[in-house]
Each structure stands twice: as C-alpha cells, then as structure tokens.
Design an enzyme around this catalytic site. Sequence first.
Site, PDB file in Angstrom:
ATOM      1  N   SER A   1       0.793  -1.237   0.000  1.00 22.02           N
ATOM      2  CA  SER A   1       0.000   0.000   0.000  1.00 22.02           C
ATOM      3  C   SER A   1       0.823   1.283   0.000  1.00 22.02           C
ATOM      4  O   SER A   1       0.276   2.368  -0.167  1.00 22.02           O
ATOM      5  CB  SER A   1      -0.956   0.009   1.195  1.00 22.02           C
ATOM      6  OG  SER A   1      -1.991  -0.928   1.007  1.00 22.02           O
TER       7      SER A   1
ATOM      8  N   LYS B   1       0.361   3.425  -2.975  1.00 25.58           N
ATOM      9  CA  LYS B   1      -0.814   4.285  -3.106  1.00 25.58           C
ATOM     10  C   LYS B   1      -0.461   5.773  -3.034  1.00 25.58           C
ATOM     11  O   LYS B   1      -1.193   6.616  -3.564  1.00 25.58           O
ATOM     12  CB  LYS B   1      -1.837   3.923  -2.033  1.00 25.58           C
ATOM     13  CG  LYS B   1      -2.359   2.492  -2.186  1.00 25.58           C
ATOM     14  CD  LYS B   1      -3.189   2.039  -0.986  1.00 25.58           C
ATOM     15  CE  LYS B   1      -3.607   0.582  -1.125  1.00 25.58           C
ATOM     16  NZ  LYS B   1      -4.345   0.077   0.043  1.00 25.58           N
TER      17      LYS B   1
ATOM     18  N   TYR C   1      -4.146  -2.789  -9.992  1.00 23.29           N
ATOM     19  CA  TYR C   1      -4.026  -2.559  -8.553  1.00 23.29           C
ATOM     20  C   TYR C   1      -3.128  -3.612  -7.899  1.00 23.29           C
ATOM     21  O   TYR C   1      -2.191  -3.284  -7.164  1.00 23.29           O
ATOM     22  CB  TYR C   1      -5.412  -2.561  -7.907  1.00 23.29           C
ATOM     23  CG  TYR C   1      -5.390  -2.516  -6.403  1.00 23.29           C
ATOM     24  CD1 TYR C   1      -5.117  -1.334  -5.722  1.00 23.29           C
ATOM     25  CD2 TYR C   1      -5.637  -3.672  -5.648  1.00 23.29           C
ATOM     26  CE1 TYR C   1      -5.090  -1.300  -4.333  1.00 23.29           C
ATOM     27  CE2 TYR C   1      -5.611  -3.638  -4.263  1.00 23.29           C
ATOM     28  CZ  TYR C   1      -5.343  -2.448  -3.610  1.00 23.29           C
ATOM     29  OH  TYR C   1      -5.312  -2.413  -2.232  1.00 23.29           O
TER      30      TYR C   1
ATOM     31  N   TYR D   1      -4.288   3.514   8.174  1.00 22.84           N
ATOM     32  CA  TYR D   1      -5.606   2.884   8.384  1.00 22.84           C
ATOM     33  C   TYR D   1      -6.159   3.271   9.751  1.00 22.84           C
ATOM     34  O   TYR D   1      -6.094   4.433  10.140  1.00 22.84           O
ATOM     35  CB  TYR D   1      -5.503   1.362   8.205  1.00 22.84           C
ATOM     36  CG  TYR D   1      -4.724   0.945   7.002  1.00 22.84           C
ATOM     37  CD1 TYR D   1      -5.125   1.347   5.730  1.00 22.84           C
ATOM     38  CD2 TYR D   1      -3.563   0.187   7.118  1.00 22.84           C
ATOM     39  CE1 TYR D   1      -4.398   0.970   4.601  1.00 22.84           C
ATOM     40  CE2 TYR D   1      -2.837  -0.185   5.999  1.00 22.84           C
ATOM     41  CZ  TYR D   1      -3.256   0.208   4.745  1.00 22.84           C
ATOM     42  OH  TYR D   1      -2.546  -0.150   3.641  1.00 22.84           O
TER      43      TYR D   1
ATOM     44  N   VAL E   1       1.302  -3.653   3.929  1.00 23.84           N
ATOM     45  CA  VAL E   1       1.322  -4.926   4.653  1.00 23.84           C
ATOM     46  C   VAL E   1       2.545  -5.775   4.314  1.00 23.84           C
ATOM     47  O   VAL E   1       2.735  -6.840   4.906  1.00 23.84           O
ATOM     48  CB  VAL E   1       0.018  -5.728   4.437  1.00 23.84           C
ATOM     49  CG1 VAL E   1      -1.163  -5.004   5.016  1.00 23.84           C
ATOM     50  CG2 VAL E   1      -0.184  -6.087   2.975  1.00 23.84           C
TER      51      VAL E   1
END
Length: 309
Positions: free
Chosen positions: A64, A67, A191, A243, A261
Amino acid sequence: MSEIEAAVREIAEEMRVRPDRGAVATYIPELGRVDPGQFAIAVATKEGEVIAAGDCDTPFSIQSVSKVFTLTLALGMMGDVVWQRVGREPSGSPFNSIVQLEFEKGRPRNPFINAGAIAVTDLILSKYQPREALGEILRFLQYLADDDAIYIDEAVAASEQRTGYSNRALANFMKAFGTVTGTVDYTLGVYFHHCAIAMTVRQLARAGSFLAHLGRDPVTGFSVVSAERARRINAVMLTCGHYDGSGEFAYRVGLPGKSGVGGGILAIAPGKASIAVWSPGLDASGNSHLGRIALEKLTQRMGWSVFGA
C-alpha cells in the site's frame, strides 16, 4: 559520523535484536513466506545523501505504500477531480472494510484504504490501457528513485490475484455505485500489480524525497508536484496513512507516513528528510511493528515531529 548516521546505525542494531517482531501477512501467501527477522532503515537527506542500515539492499513488496505514488499520478492527470471519487477523511476502520463503503454509498473515505486506492487506479486507467497504466506507475517510481532496477514481483502479484476476494468485493461494490467506471478485472489487475512493486528502503526513501521538499526533487531540482499539492498529499498521509492506526502513528511518530502490509513505511519529515523503514512483522492494524517503533525513536532523537521537537 553525523548525528543522522549514528542514529540510523544504532536504531537498526536495536531493532535487529528485539524479540517482538509482529506477524507477517499470511493472507497473501507470498508475503507469509517472508522472514520476519529482517529490518532495514534509510534516510534520504535534503543534500541528496541516502543513509541506510540493516537489510537496506533487500527488495520487498511495498504493497500500500504504492498508493502514495498512484495518488500523485492521478492528481497530476486530473487535478482535484480525484476528490470527487474519493474522500480525504480517516476511515477508523480496517483497510479492507466494506461496511463503511456500503454506508457511504460506494465512495471510499480516502485514497489509502483499499477501496480508495482501487478507485484511484480506476481513474488512472481511464487514460491508459492496463499495461500502459502499469508501465506508467512503474516508470514514475523508477524516475523518482533514479533507479531502473525497481520491478514488479510477479509471484506476489499472482498470489494477490489468487486470494484477493475482499478486494474483488470492494471493486464490484463500487462498480455498482459508479465509483469504478472501467472494467473491474482490469482495474484490479493493475491494482494488484502496483501493490506488488518491489523496492529497497534506499530506493523508497529516495522516491519519496519530493514530498519532503515542497514537491521538488532535492537532487535534480525538478518540480514533481507543486508545493501546495505536496503539502496536501502529506496531510492525507498524516491523517489516513496507517488505516485505523493513523492516530496512534501520528501520536507516537508525528510525521506524515504511509504503510504497507509488506512491512514497509514511507515517512516524510518536511524540509528535512524522507525516511523508509521495513520490517515484515505487522501489528493488529496491518502496520509494521518494528517500523513504527524505529520511526518513533528516530523522530524523537532528531526532533523531526511536525508537532514540535
């Protein structure tokens, strides 16, 4: 030896011998095979030097953390239209939650939870074919890091495609609401592959340098984004980058940051440095356990918290 060099070496050694290492992300089988005993840290300074220690030359799946870069690309392509598709608020929910998405009628809270990043990927795909879009993302990271050795780990990408049922649910749910407008399989394919990009902490710290210096690469002087956009990306990283652990990270570390992760974290000390850490073991929120501890120690020692020394 400079103060930063001493801090980086001492923190790396302390993290190397700590027994509490978190748990690797076994729900992605390839990540579940990674040795949790590894740790790496790198600091890219405003002078262009990269100071690193630990397993700093070992590539890992950035997951992530990618992103941040897809958001930067999408904003460059479409400007603030991006914010019509995704919000900028913390989620307070797990990164793969569908409950909030249903309640808010298919509009993700922010671009860093899985649903938001899938929506951003879909926006990029509105301008490119899938292979072209993925190439654009990879080339952007190679350019920022000044290193063509950055690559996509195909084994990790394939592992995610085989097991990514919750992400398929998120994408299809958003498709029903019109948040995802393209072909779901294409969007998810891109993705999964950009999350599977493999980098070292040296490369990642270098790639994030523009965010520490008002959008400008401190080595080349090239403006990647405007100063205003860099500030705003940093703001979303600070509030949403970890998060449902974002508040805890801000409280303890005090820097904009984005986790993955795979165990990586990119953190930004505005005006000072871009920092990358990696340790595969995660905490309950899916963030690197030792990575967060290392960043907390570094910011305390260097006085780099955005909230004051």
